[in-house]
Design a protein around this motif. Structure first.
Motif, PDB file in Angstrom:
ATOM      1  N   SER A  26     -72.447 -11.553 -13.843  1.00 17.29           N
ATOM      2  CA  SER A  26     -72.564 -10.164 -13.412  1.00 17.29           C
ATOM      3  C   SER A  26     -71.192  -9.519 -13.476  1.00 17.29           C
ATOM      4  O   SER A  26     -70.171 -10.175 -13.232  1.00 17.29           O
ATOM      5  N   CYS A  27     -71.168  -8.244 -13.820  1.00 18.80           N
ATOM      6  CA  CYS A  27     -69.917  -7.504 -13.959  1.00 18.80           C
ATOM      7  C   CYS A  27     -70.039  -6.154 -13.251  1.00 18.80           C
ATOM      8  O   CYS A  27     -71.127  -5.599 -13.144  1.00 18.80           O
ATOM      9  N   THR A  28     -68.904  -5.656 -12.792  1.00 16.79           N
ATOM     10  CA  THR A  28     -68.843  -4.315 -12.234  1.00 16.79           C
ATOM     11  C   THR A  28     -67.676  -3.576 -12.868  1.00 16.79           C
ATOM     12  O   THR A  28     -66.685  -4.197 -13.273  1.00 16.79           O
ATOM     13  N   THR A  29     -67.788  -2.267 -12.963  1.00 18.96           N
ATOM     14  CA  THR A  29     -66.712  -1.444 -13.497  1.00 18.96           C
ATOM     15  C   THR A  29     -66.256  -0.454 -12.440  1.00 18.96           C
ATOM     16  O   THR A  29     -66.995  -0.103 -11.535  1.00 18.96           O
ATOM     17  N   ASP A  30     -65.016  -0.031 -12.594  1.00 19.72           N
ATOM     18  CA  ASP A  30     -64.510   1.038 -11.720  1.00 19.72           C
ATOM     19  C   ASP A  30     -63.752   2.048 -12.520  1.00 19.72           C
ATOM     20  O   ASP A  30     -63.461   1.892 -13.658  1.00 19.72           O
TER      21      ASP A  30
END
Length: 151
Positions: free
Chosen positions: A147-151
């Motif tokens: 899983s990945c998240t971006t900001d």
């Protein structure tokens, strides 16, 4: 005379592009390879990668220790694609130190599930010429969920 020059300077500096940065963080959770990876990059067209940091620990016997515990750095990525729908990384880490040649390739492929949130799979390929069966160097492939998240 000073006022027009100052006003012109403010207009020119105010029109300069703003440089922003952002990042992506990915982790694998449980599985044969556990990793955390962070990538910082510029958001402007052609800005590129500012930094990469992270660590991977693979629970794989018969693999050189330095290929079981990897440290990611800015010089490791081969390919990185990021947009609002996809996060895709290919990262290679070579064998460190003395001994036979080997490397590890980590491929991360995800799709957006929500704004700034991505889920997909990883594939870890380890090629270690120090491990041979009948004189043939062995490669090991494991995969799992990422899983990945971006900001």
């Amino acid at each position: 005379m000073r006022l027009p020059v100052l006003a012109s300077l403010i207009v020119v500096l105010g029109a300069a592009p703003a440089f922003a940065s952002g990042g992506v963080s990915c982790n694998s959770g449980a599985g044969p390879a556990r990793f955390d990876l962070s990538v910082s990059m510029g958001r402007d067209f052609g800005a590129g990668i500012l930094d990469i940091a992270g660590e991977l620990v693979a629970q794989l016997p018969n693999v050189a220790p330095d290929l079981r515990q990897l440290h990611f750095a800015r010089e490791n990525p081969n390919q990185i694609w990021i947009d609002r729908d996809v996060v895709y990384f290919e990262i290679s880490v070579p064998h460190r130190g003395d001994g036979p040649y080997g490397y590890a390739d980590l491929t991360i492929k995800t799709q957006a599930v929500d704004e700034g949130s991505y889920v997909g799979t990883y594939i870890l390929d380890i090629y270690d010429v120090g491990v041979e069966v009948n004189g043939v160097p062995q490669s090991i492939t494991v995969n799992g969920v990422v899983s990945c998240t971006t900001d």
